[in-house]
Write a protein that holds these residues in place. Structure first.
Motif, PDB file in Angstrom:
ATOM      1  N   LEU A   2      45.533  40.107  52.937  1.00 49.57           N
ATOM      2  CA  LEU A   2      44.118  39.763  52.765  1.00 49.57           C
ATOM      3  C   LEU A   2      43.890  39.236  51.356  1.00 49.57           C
ATOM      4  N   ILE A   3      43.212  38.117  51.286  1.00 48.41           N
ATOM      5  CA  ILE A   3      42.852  37.553  49.981  1.00 48.41           C
ATOM      6  C   ILE A   3      41.325  37.517  49.955  1.00 48.41           C
ATOM      7  N   THR A   4      40.736  38.340  49.104  1.00 49.83           N
ATOM      8  CA  THR A   4      39.274  38.443  49.082  1.00 49.83           C
ATOM      9  C   THR A   4      38.758  37.961  47.731  1.00 49.83           C
ATOM     10  N   VAL A   5      37.893  36.972  47.784  1.00 47.82           N
ATOM     11  CA  VAL A   5      37.379  36.359  46.554  1.00 47.82           C
ATOM     12  C   VAL A   5      35.913  36.737  46.415  1.00 47.82           C
ATOM     13  N   ASP A   6      35.549  37.231  45.234  1.00 51.25           N
ATOM     14  CA  ASP A   6      34.156  37.599  45.005  1.00 51.25           C
ATOM     15  C   ASP A   6      33.599  36.773  43.845  1.00 51.25           C
ATOM     16  N   ALA A   7      32.815  35.765  44.202  1.00 48.06           N
ATOM     17  CA  ALA A   7      32.291  34.859  43.174  1.00 48.06           C
ATOM     18  C   ALA A   7      31.159  35.483  42.381  1.00 48.06           C
ATOM     19  N   LYS A   8      30.657  36.633  42.861  1.00 48.70           N
ATOM     20  CA  LYS A   8      29.546  37.266  42.133  1.00 48.70           C
ATOM     21  C   LYS A   8      30.039  38.172  41.010  1.00 48.70           C
ATOM     22  N   ALA A   9      31.307  38.569  41.132  1.00 49.28           N
ATOM     23  CA  ALA A   9      31.874  39.458  40.108  1.00 49.28           C
ATOM     24  C   ALA A   9      32.059  38.663  38.816  1.00 49.28           C
ATOM     25  N   PRO A  10      32.256  39.352  37.670  1.00 50.55           N
ATOM     26  CA  PRO A  10      32.386  38.632  36.400  1.00 50.55           C
ATOM     27  C   PRO A  10      33.492  37.580  36.456  1.00 50.55           C
ATOM     28  N   GLN A  11      33.198  36.475  35.830  1.00 49.40           N
ATOM     29  CA  GLN A  11      34.149  35.361  35.869  1.00 49.40           C
ATOM     30  C   GLN A  11      34.705  35.119  34.473  1.00 49.40           C
ATOM     31  N   ARG A  12      35.891  34.576  34.441  1.00 49.00           N
ATOM     32  CA  ARG A  12      36.528  34.309  33.147  1.00 49.00           C
ATOM     33  C   ARG A  12      36.779  32.810  32.996  1.00 49.00           C
ATOM     34  N   ALA A  13      36.430  32.287  31.833  1.00 48.67           N
ATOM     35  CA  ALA A  13      36.606  30.851  31.602  1.00 48.67           C
ATOM     36  C   ALA A  13      38.079  30.525  31.372  1.00 48.67           C
ATOM     37  N   VAL A  14      38.488  29.381  31.885  1.00 49.07           N
ATOM     38  CA  VAL A  14      39.856  28.895  31.657  1.00 49.07           C
ATOM     39  C   VAL A  14      39.760  27.690  30.727  1.00 49.07           C
ATOM     40  N   SER A  15      40.525  27.720  29.660  1.00 49.35           N
ATOM     41  CA  SER A  15      40.463  26.627  28.685  1.00 49.35           C
ATOM     42  C   SER A  15      41.001  25.338  29.297  1.00 49.35           C
ATOM     43  N   PRO A  16      40.381  24.189  28.950  1.00 55.06           N
ATOM     44  CA  PRO A  16      40.953  22.905  29.400  1.00 55.06           C
ATOM     45  C   PRO A  16      42.362  22.710  28.849  1.00 55.06           C
ATOM     46  N   GLU A  17      42.697  23.465  27.794  1.00 55.26           N
ATOM     47  CA  GLU A  17      44.033  23.334  27.203  1.00 55.26           C
ATOM     48  C   GLU A  17      44.990  24.398  27.711  1.00 55.26           C
ATOM     49  N   MET A  18      44.650  25.012  28.828  1.00 56.62           N
ATOM     50  CA  MET A  18      45.492  26.097  29.345  1.00 56.62           C
ATOM     51  C   MET A  18      46.956  25.661  29.515  1.00 56.62           C
ATOM     52  N   TYR A  19      47.151  24.506  30.136  1.00 61.53           N
ATOM     53  CA  TYR A  19      48.526  24.083  30.440  1.00 61.53           C
ATOM     54  C   TYR A  19      48.920  22.920  29.547  1.00 61.53           C
ATOM     55  N   GLY A  20      49.902  23.155  28.703  1.00 60.35           N
ATOM     56  CA  GLY A  20      50.341  22.124  27.764  1.00 60.35           C
ATOM     57  C   GLY A  20      51.831  21.898  27.842  1.00 60.35           C
ATOM     58  N   ILE A  21      52.315  21.188  26.842  1.00 64.48           N
ATOM     59  CA  ILE A  21      53.732  20.799  26.811  1.00 64.48           C
ATOM     60  C   ILE A  21      54.359  21.294  25.513  1.00 64.48           C
ATOM     61  N   PHE A  22      55.566  21.805  25.630  1.00 66.67           N
ATOM     62  CA  PHE A  22      56.365  22.200  24.465  1.00 66.67           C
ATOM     63  C   PHE A  22      57.484  21.174  24.318  1.00 66.67           C
ATOM     64  N   PHE A  23      57.511  20.445  23.228  1.00 72.08           N
ATOM     65  CA  PHE A  23      58.613  19.496  23.024  1.00 72.08           C
ATOM     66  C   PHE A  23      59.481  19.949  21.872  1.00 72.08           C
ATOM     67  N   GLU A  24      60.790  19.881  22.096  1.00 72.91           N
ATOM     68  CA  GLU A  24      61.749  20.133  21.014  1.00 72.91           C
ATOM     69  C   GLU A  24      62.947  19.226  21.221  1.00 72.91           C
ATOM     70  N   GLU A  25      63.554  18.769  20.123  1.00 72.88           N
ATOM     71  CA  GLU A  25      64.805  18.016  20.212  1.00 72.88           C
ATOM     72  C   GLU A  25      65.922  19.013  20.499  1.00 72.88           C
ATOM     73  N   ILE A  26      66.215  19.196  21.774  1.00 74.46           N
ATOM     74  CA  ILE A  26      67.268  20.095  22.259  1.00 74.46           C
ATOM     75  C   ILE A  26      67.784  19.449  23.536  1.00 74.46           C
ATOM     76  N   SER A  27      69.075  19.519  23.770  1.00 73.28           N
ATOM     77  CA  SER A  27      69.681  18.891  24.962  1.00 73.28           C
ATOM     78  C   SER A  27      69.345  17.399  25.033  1.00 73.28           C
ATOM     79  N   HIS A  28      69.246  16.770  23.870  1.00 70.04           N
ATOM     80  CA  HIS A  28      68.917  15.338  23.787  1.00 70.04           C
ATOM     81  C   HIS A  28      67.576  15.016  24.443  1.00 70.04           C
ATOM     82  N   ALA A  29      66.618  15.904  24.234  1.00 71.07           N
ATOM     83  CA  ALA A  29      65.271  15.671  24.758  1.00 71.07           C
ATOM     84  C   ALA A  29      64.652  14.412  24.160  1.00 71.07           C
ATOM     85  N   GLY A  30      64.930  14.167  22.894  1.00 71.57           N
ATOM     86  CA  GLY A  30      64.357  13.007  22.215  1.00 71.57           C
ATOM     87  C   GLY A  30      65.363  11.871  22.184  1.00 71.57           C
TER      88      GLY A  30
END
Ligand code: AHR
Length: 701
Positions: A34-62
């Motif tokens: 069962l997946i029960t969603v309650d939109a009336k309960a307190p909600q938490r904001a998700v940042s627009p920057e939640m998902y980003g990229i990690f770049f490093e010169e490793i394994s010839h990434a660059g």
């Protein structure tokens, strides 16, 4: 290796606390998850920057990866090791403090070889006399004493150069000869540039540049390919005997990402753009720290004309040209529509490569200044010292930097002391910048002002499944969290679906706690399959292809379906044991290749949120078991429900399946639609799957 599922236990599964439920053997009577969603309960904001990229010169990434340069070791400096380092008889590099790392190349001109055909004679040597400039002390001396059919030097690229019929390629190089003004050709010698298949069988392009000679001079030429080959080489041959010095020999496809000069490979950068990253973190990773302080990423050596850059033998055991440098990182962040996150050295070398170097109180100031200068380069006025250099490098408007991380994976009393000095200096000059601190050892509190803490996890799937409730109890009054590096990197081959599913479970935990976990980035990002430094990486590539592993597909799905608020979601589903799971604990405990007894997972993990812009509720559900299951979704507090949901499914019958360069589409998302009859509806969750539902809805409150 197939996995089996045993539903053995009584289980209560809570995203946000639910009552226990007894579940017996799997049969027709087994209650639906069962997946029960309650939109009336307190909600938490998700940042627009939640998902980003990690770049490093490793394994010839660059170099040999994202950076579009086709010539390997263009500046002839690849065999140069940092100041004070040594190479031992077993081809290991030793730092002055005794850290030992493998040196992967065996010649002093990696990437280059000599070619003599049809009776040609001559040689090639690394030369230090009469350098191009003090930042590029080495050059390649090509001596052709007998031309034969042809004789000269070859660059094999980064395990081949991908050349495409109809496309243009722009070459630049520096050359000099001695004895100018004498002999039959006082003004120089013609040089033939050929792009041809690895062993010369197919010619893709050829151009002769006349009159090359005299003191060091820069030459340019363009070649249009009339044939394609993913594994070409560049052959440079004089039309008559000569001794010639070559340096900074560069070849770029004219088409780069966003057509930037000195730019990125289009196909590879597009994969990053498709992730719709909220931020781009650069330049690392441990390269920020270096094996020694000199070996840290020195941003000032990475800007300006490529012939003036001074690369380094990086701590992953190969040479970085710094062609992909500070300016290019800033430009890339902008081109990706991502916030720039700069990581600066904190006056400490990498502490994992013991013993580390720590700057003393006097020299610490120069490291702080180095960080401030970087910020001035990016954001300063054209009249400032470093802002003027940015303008000289072609960028009038300031770049934007939102985040600065102070150090990478540094810790301990030295770190805390240095951190405070950096924090104060950065905030004094750039109060708008958000700083990030390295995570203090578990259980320890930092006394210093900390805005965000960077947490890292490289774990087994078992660990991420076990972290489904990570951050639920995080201190809401403490610093925010940035999970800067995370991945399953053991027991999953080079990255299979099971690893991805467990990462997805951890990502749900981060998203559910998005009020505390503001950002995250998977790491590492790339590997050139010809030189892997790290066991599992998000995107694999070679000279002409790139592929996102199932983890990449999951990152992409989560970013595309990031809600702006999460809704309270309760999940009731049994805990199950997966048996026959291959080597889940390899790397830490059980060695790779062995089969573990069992892995405990929940049958279903889920989280819902709202995409207010699109007026849609987004439900993400994960079924990590080898059996399909039908769950029941109940939506509370939502009105104006659509009658159809869009469904995005990433699944494969075999959780050990992987995407590879040869089979890139084994695990890719599929889109479909399903009818939604009301606030309660069934949802099919295939075996080994991530399912995302989107349906039009508004909250009633
Ligand atoms: O992502 C690979 C390495 O893992 C990073 O350089 C370092 O920060 C971490 O230890």
């Amino acid at each position: 290796m197939s996995m089996h599922m045993k539903i053995t236990t009584v289980a209560c599964l809570a995203s946000m606390a639910v009552a226990a439920q007894v579940v017996g053997q799997e049969n027709a009577a087994t209650p639906r998850p069962l997946i029960t969603v309650d939109a009336k309960a307190p909600q938490r904001a998700v940042s627009p920057e939640m998902y980003g990229i990690f770049f490093e010169e490793i394994s010839h990434a660059g170099d040999g990866g994202l950076y579009a340069e086709l010539v390997q070791n263009r500046d002839m400096e690849a065999s140069t090791i940092p100041q004070g380092w040594k190479v031992d008889d077993s081809n290991n590099v030793l730092t002055p403090l005794g850290w030992r790392t493998r040196r992967w190349f065996k010649t002093d001109l990696p990437g280059w070889s000599f070619l003599a055909e049809g009776g040609g004679e001559g040689s090639m040597q690394l030369d230090v006399n009469t350098p191009l400039n003090d930042r590029n002390p080495h050059s390649l001396r090509m001596t052709v004493t007998k031309r034969g059919t042809r004789c000269g030097v070859v660059n094999s690229g980064y395990w081949g150069m991908a050349i495409q019929a109809g496309e243009w390629y722009d070459a630049t190089f520096y050359a000099r000869t001695e004895g100018q003004g004498q002999g039959p050709r006082p003004r120089g010698v013609g040089l033939v540039f050929s792009l041809e298949s690895a062993h010369g069988g197919k010619l893709c392009a050829r151009v002769t540049i006349p009159e090359v000679g005299g003191p060091w001079r820069r030459y340019t030429l363009s070649l249009q390919a009339n044939a394609s080959d993913p594994n070409c080489r560049l052959v440079i041959t004089p039309i008559e005997p000569v001794t010639m010095w070559l340096d900074v020999v560069s070849l770029f496809p004219r088409k780069t990402f966003k057509d930037r000069p000195n730019g990125m490979r289009r196909d590879v950068a597009q994969m990053l753009a498709d992730l719709k990253p909220g931020f781009l973190r650069f330049p690392g990773g441990c390269v920020v720290e270096g094996c020694t302080l000199y070996n840290r990423f020195r941003w000032k050596d990475s800007i300006g004309d490529i012939s003036q850059r001074k690369g380094d033998f990086n701590l992953w055991g190969y040479y970085s040209t710094y062609g992909l440098g500070f300016h290019e990182y800033l430009q890339l962040a902008e081109d990706l529509g991502a916030e720039a996150m700069v990581v600066c050295n904190v006056g400490m070398s990498c502490q994992a490569r013991r013993p580390a170097e720590v700057a003393d109180a006097d020299t610490l100031r120069s490291y702080v200044q180095e960080a401030l200068d970087a910020l001035e380069y990016a954001m300063g006025l054209a009249t400032s010292e470093w802002g003027a250099k940015r303008v000289a490098n072609g960028r009038t408007q300031p770049f934007r930097i939102k985040y600065v991380e102070i150090g990478n994976e540094n810790w301990g009393p030295d770190y805390l002391r240095h951190y405070k000095v950096f924090y104060d200096a950065i905030k004094a000059k750039y109060p708008q910048i958000i700083t990030i601190a390295d995570a203090p050892p578990r259980g320890q509190q930092s006394p210093e002002p900390i805005e965000i803490i960077d947490d890292h996890f490289y774990v087994s799937p078992a660990r991420f499944f076990g972290m489904a409730n990570q951050y639920d109890d995080a201190d809401r009054k403490g610093p925010k969290i940035y999970v800067g590096e995370y991945a399953v990197n053991r027991g999953v081959g080079t990255g299979n679906l099971l690893g991805g599913l467990s990462e997805a479970v951890f990502m749900l935990a981060m998203e559910r706690n998005a009020d505390v976990v503001r950002m995250c980035s998977y790491a590492p990002l790339f590997e050139n399959v010809s030189q892997r430094n790290w066991p599992v990486n998000l995107i694999q590539l070679d000279s002409s292809r790139c592929v996102g592993r199932s983890s990449y597909q999951i990152q992409r799905l989560f970013a595309a379906h990031r809600p702006d608020v999460v809704l309270q979601t309760q999940v009731q589903a049994p805990q199950v044991e997966l048996t026959g799971v291959p080597a889940l604990f390899g790397g830490g405990g059980q060695p790779e290749g062995q089969t573990s007894q069992w892995l405990k997972v929940r049958q279903v993990y889920a989280l819902a949120g709202l995409d207010s812009k699109r007026g849609e509720v987004v439900i993400k559900a994960i079924n990590p078991t080898p059996s399909a299951v039908t769950g029941t979704v109940t939506l509370k507090g939502l009105t104006k429900l659509g009658t159809k949901a869009k469904v995005y499914t990433l699944a494969h019958a075999d959780a050990t399946a992987e995407n590879t360069l040869d089979a890139p589409n084994v695990i890719v998302p599929k889109e479909s639609e399903m009818a939604v009859a009301g606030v309660q509806f069934p949802v099919n969750l295939p075996a080994n799957s991530v399912t995302i539902l989107r349906l039009a809805a508004t909250t009633s409150g």
